[in-house]
Design a protein around this motif. Structure first.
Motif, PDB file in Angstrom:
ATOM      1  N   PRO A 162       0.801  -1.073   0.228  1.00 56.38           N
ATOM      2  CA  PRO A 162      -0.375  -0.030  -0.217  1.00 56.38           C
ATOM      3  C   PRO A 162       0.914   1.423   0.281  1.00 56.38           C
ATOM      4  N   ALA A 163       0.365   1.979  -0.719  1.00 62.11           N
ATOM      5  CA  ALA A 163       1.256   3.565  -0.625  1.00 62.11           C
ATOM      6  C   ALA A 163       1.127   4.267   0.868  1.00 62.11           C
TER       7      ALA A 163
ATOM      8  N   HIS B 153       2.093   9.261   7.734  1.00 58.00           N
ATOM      9  CA  HIS B 153       3.537   8.945   8.108  1.00 58.00           C
ATOM     10  C   HIS B 153       4.453   9.796   7.194  1.00 58.00           C
ATOM     11  N   GLN B 154       4.033  10.810   5.895  1.00 58.10           N
ATOM     12  CA  GLN B 154       4.759  10.659   5.289  1.00 58.10           C
ATOM     13  C   GLN B 154       4.954  12.061   6.087  1.00 58.10           C
ATOM     14  N   ALA B 155       3.508  12.969   6.380  1.00 60.56           N
ATOM     15  CA  ALA B 155       4.305  13.818   7.393  1.00 60.56           C
ATOM     16  C   ALA B 155       4.911  13.949   8.755  1.00 60.56           C
TER      17      ALA B 155
ATOM     18  N   VAL C 249       8.938  13.737   8.440  1.00 61.18           N
ATOM     19  CA  VAL C 249       9.399  14.976   7.480  1.00 61.18           C
ATOM     20  C   VAL C 249       9.419  15.642   8.580  1.00 61.18           C
ATOM     21  N   LEU C 250       8.460  15.464   9.644  1.00 61.55           N
ATOM     22  CA  LEU C 250       8.763  15.958  11.247  1.00 61.55           C
ATOM     23  C   LEU C 250       9.939  15.564  11.478  1.00 61.55           C
ATOM     24  N   VAL C 251      10.249  14.294  11.439  1.00 62.22           N
ATOM     25  CA  VAL C 251      11.960  13.530  12.003  1.00 62.22           C
ATOM     26  C   VAL C 251      12.686  14.370  11.172  1.00 62.22           C
TER      27      VAL C 251
END
Length: 56
Positions: free
Chosen positions: A17-18, A23-25, A28-30
């Motif tokens: 799954p994409a 999760h992408q956010a 990015v924060l990490v």
């Protein structure tokens, strides 16, 4: 340069799954926190080195 296409070009893999936006956010924060920590650490090291250099 090769004319052979990279693996997976044009193919869709439905088994994986994409990643979700949250999760992408989070990723990015990490990355932003890591980058800020490294930058602040390097800046502190430079300030410390320059202040020690002036004392000697």
């Amino acid at each position: 340069m090769s004319i052979t296409p990279a693996a997976g070009v044009g193919a869709t893999d439905l088994s994986a799954p994409a990643p979700r936006v949250r999760h992408q956010a989070r990723d990015v924060l990490v990355l932003m926190v890591f980058s800020a920590t490294v930058s602040a650490s390097l800046a502190c090291c430079l300030v410390l080195l320059t202040s020690l250099g002036r004392q000697g």
